[in-house]
Design an enzyme around this catalytic site. Structure first.
Site, PDB file in Angstrom:
ATOM      1  N   SER A  17       0.840  -1.193   0.000  1.00 42.49           N
ATOM      2  CA  SER A  17       0.000   0.000   0.000  1.00 42.49           C
ATOM      3  C   SER A  17       0.883   1.254   0.000  1.00 42.49           C
ATOM      4  O   SER A  17       1.751   1.373  -0.856  1.00 42.49           O
ATOM      5  CB  SER A  17      -0.927  -0.053   1.217  1.00 42.49           C
ATOM      6  N   ASP A  77      -8.346  -6.941  -4.582  1.00 48.22           N
ATOM      7  CA  ASP A  77      -7.986  -5.588  -4.151  1.00 48.22           C
ATOM      8  C   ASP A  77      -8.539  -4.576  -5.158  1.00 48.22           C
ATOM      9  O   ASP A  77      -8.062  -4.496  -6.288  1.00 48.22           O
ATOM     10  CB  ASP A  77      -6.455  -5.482  -4.072  1.00 48.22           C
ATOM     11  N   HIS A 128      -7.776  -5.526  -0.274  1.00 45.40           N
ATOM     12  CA  HIS A 128      -6.489  -4.831  -0.170  1.00 45.40           C
ATOM     13  C   HIS A 128      -5.700  -5.293   1.058  1.00 45.40           C
ATOM     14  O   HIS A 128      -4.476  -5.365   1.028  1.00 45.40           O
ATOM     15  CB  HIS A 128      -6.760  -3.319  -0.107  1.00 45.40           C
TER      16      HIS A 128
END
Lengths: 373, 184
Positions: free
Chosen positions: A148, A314, A347
């Site tokens: 991320s 995701d 995610h």
């Protein structure tokens, strides 16, 4: 020993010119290390954390008393094996776990900076953490890794320091924050700023906390970290400790109760202004900007071997955006591998127990390390 | 390792830059890395196979040859390998063009539909041939565009693609597999 004494801090003396134009110096950078640096100093891995992470990636976080955020991946005999590698993780500047951030005291006013803290960028975060290489006298890292926002820092690091990492593993990230990403972050920021306790960012000097706003920001963000299928499977329309609907606005559904809980525990460990500053840094992230829109140029000088990882479910940083990184690297003949891991955990997959993901990281690291050692 | 892979590996120059399209579990790539050239990478559709390649320490990209070859610049590899998958693509013509664009040379192998066993099978049994090399039935075969070695040669001739090597004499009748080095 007080809580804050459990935080290791490097005082960065060297001035750091921020993207916003301001220069900071003599600022604290909080970090933690795992494993041992070997004599050749070739086994160091720099781990970058995501939006709400910190330097306590493994073991028990001594401040929150909760598990480190990357416990599944990082530790002895794990994917990032601390019996073998020396792992450094730092709290980003702008954060709230000991690094220079908006709740620090402004020496001019003797009060917390609040929103007088300079706006920082991913580039600034990475440049600040580079000081750790000098501190540990590491000529070249074995690996830079993160998911991320941590993945964005990986990309920025390799672009800024093209000969300072043998390998790089950007996970579930993007080279340029999309309109949807910015929109979701803005939703969180507006939620904080709409809380009357926020007080234009100067809540600390008034002994107030915009907990409600921060909790709602976290609730909204938390939904984006999960997948529709994952939510449906875990919660469906299950009711929360009741047999039927109550015809009220209580948390009738388990998903409501779950989100409220996530919001309430988050405010105990995170600072609202840090949330504003770090989400801003993510929104400003566009690695192509300096290179006329050409991402390949960001990596032109690098000799780093990349391995890009994305997850099927995701939708926040989808495979297509991760693939852009792969395409940019292939376009200039750089060494890059890529895999999309099947997972319905959205995610957040990179933080969870997803064996295919963990095995892939482990194999890539160990095989790459054989080649350099 | 299967014999085809040794034959392909023999055609590759030492220390050249190679892309293995549809590299499977990385068996051929591993052999080439250890014996011929370390500068090799693969593209593979199957996630499981990609992970097997990573286990072997190989550089591999999960992707689809029909879509993902366009990201590579012209002549960016000395050799591009395509082993027995050309016939399974929706648009083999496009894939072949891409191979010849990104590779200075392309090594392509095809299962030969003109082999005598295949011909005999169709002639005598009157059903679609099922052989060791072509083990699937008509309804579940991945092979959309079967051709013979002769078909492939004719095709290359029409498109001015140079064939530098044909694997055997009487190949169209007696080879189960055709291995070609192609150049634009």
């Amino acid at each position: 020993m007080s809580e804050k004494d459990k935080i290791k801090t490097l005082l960065v003396k060297k001035p750091l010119k921020l993207d916003c134009g301001q220069t900071i110096s003599d600022f604290p950078l909080a970090y933690e290390t795992y494993g041992k640096l070997n004599d050749k100093k070739n086994n160091a891995i720099l781990v970058f954390h995501a939006l709400t992470g910190d330097q306590f990636a493994s073991g028990i976080n001594p401040i929150t008393k909760k598990d480190g955020w990357w416990n599944y991946a990082l530790g002895p005999d794990k994917a990032i094996d601390t019996n073998k590698y020396f792992v450094i993780a730092a709290n980003v500047i702008g954060g709230c776990m000991g690094s220079f951030g908006p709740s620090d005291i402004n020496p001019e006013t003797k009060k917390p900076f609040g929103t007088n803290f300079p706006v920082i960028t991913i580039n600034d975060m990475v440049n600040a953490q580079y000081n750790l290489l000098e501190y540990f006298k590491i000529e070249k890292l074995f690996c830079v890794i993160g998911g991320s926002m941590g993945g964005m820092q990986v990309l920025q690091f390799v672009s800024n320091f093209p000969d300072k990492a043998h390998t790089a593993i950007p996970i579930a990230c993007t080279a340029s924050h999309s309109a949807q990403n910015i929109a979701l972050n803005e939703l969180g920021r507006q939620s904080i700023m709409a809380d009357r306790n926020w007080q234009d960012g100067f809540y600390e000097e008034q002994n107030k906390q915009p907990d409600k706003g921060l909790a709602v920001a976290r609730m909204a963000a938390h939904i984006t970290y999960l997948s529709k299928a994952g939510l449906q499977e875990k919660f469906g329309r299950k009711l929360q400790e009741r047999d039927d609907l109550k015809f009220s606005f209580d948390a009738d559904f388990q998903i409501e109760s779950y989100l409220r809980y996530q919001g309430s525990v988050f405010v105990d460990r995170f600072d609202a202004n840090s949330y504003l500053y770090i989400t801003r840094a993510m929104d400003y992230f566009d690695l192509t900007k300096k290179f006329g829109g050409n991402l390949s140029k960001a990596f032109e000088k690098s000799d780093t071997k990349f391995f890009v990882i994305s997850f099927t479910s995701d939708w926040l940083y989808p495979t297509s955006e991760n693939r852009e990184i792969v395409i940019a690297l292939n376009a200039i003949g750089k060494n890059v591998g890529f895999v999309e891991i099947t997972s319905d955990k959205g995610h957040d997959s990179f933080l969870l127990n997803v064996p295919d993901f963990l095995n892939t990281v482990k194999n890539f690291l160990n095989k790459s390390y054989e080649k350099i050692s | 390792m299967k014999k085809e892979f040794y034959n392909i590996a023999k055609l590759i120059t030492k220390n050249s830059k190679i892309l293995d399209v549809g590299c499977g579990n990385g068996e051929l790539m591993k052999y080439i890395t250890e014996n011929i050239s370390k500068d090799i990478r693969g593209i593979e559709l199957s996630k499981l196979n990609v992970q097997k390649c990573v286990e072997k320490g190989l550089t591999v990209i999960e992707g689809n040859a029909e879509k993902d070859l366009k990201q590579f610049p012209d002549s960016s590899f000395d050799f591009v390998i395509l082993s027995q998958t050309l016939q399974a693509f929706l648009d083999p013509e496009n894939v072949l063009n891409e191979l010849l664009r990104i590779g200075k040379k392309a090594i392509v192998s095809i299962p030969n539909f003109g082999h005598w066993k295949v011909r005999l099978h169709l002639l005598l049994k009157g059903t679609m041939p099922v052989t060791e090399n072509l083990p699937n039935e008509w309804y579940n075969t991945p092979n959309l565009h079967m051709c013979t070695i002769k078909d492939f040669e004719n095709y290359c001739e029409q498109r001015n693609i140079k064939i530098n090597l044909k694997n055997l004499k009487f190949q169209n009748l007696f080879s189960e597999l055709g291995i070609f080095i192609l150049e634009k």
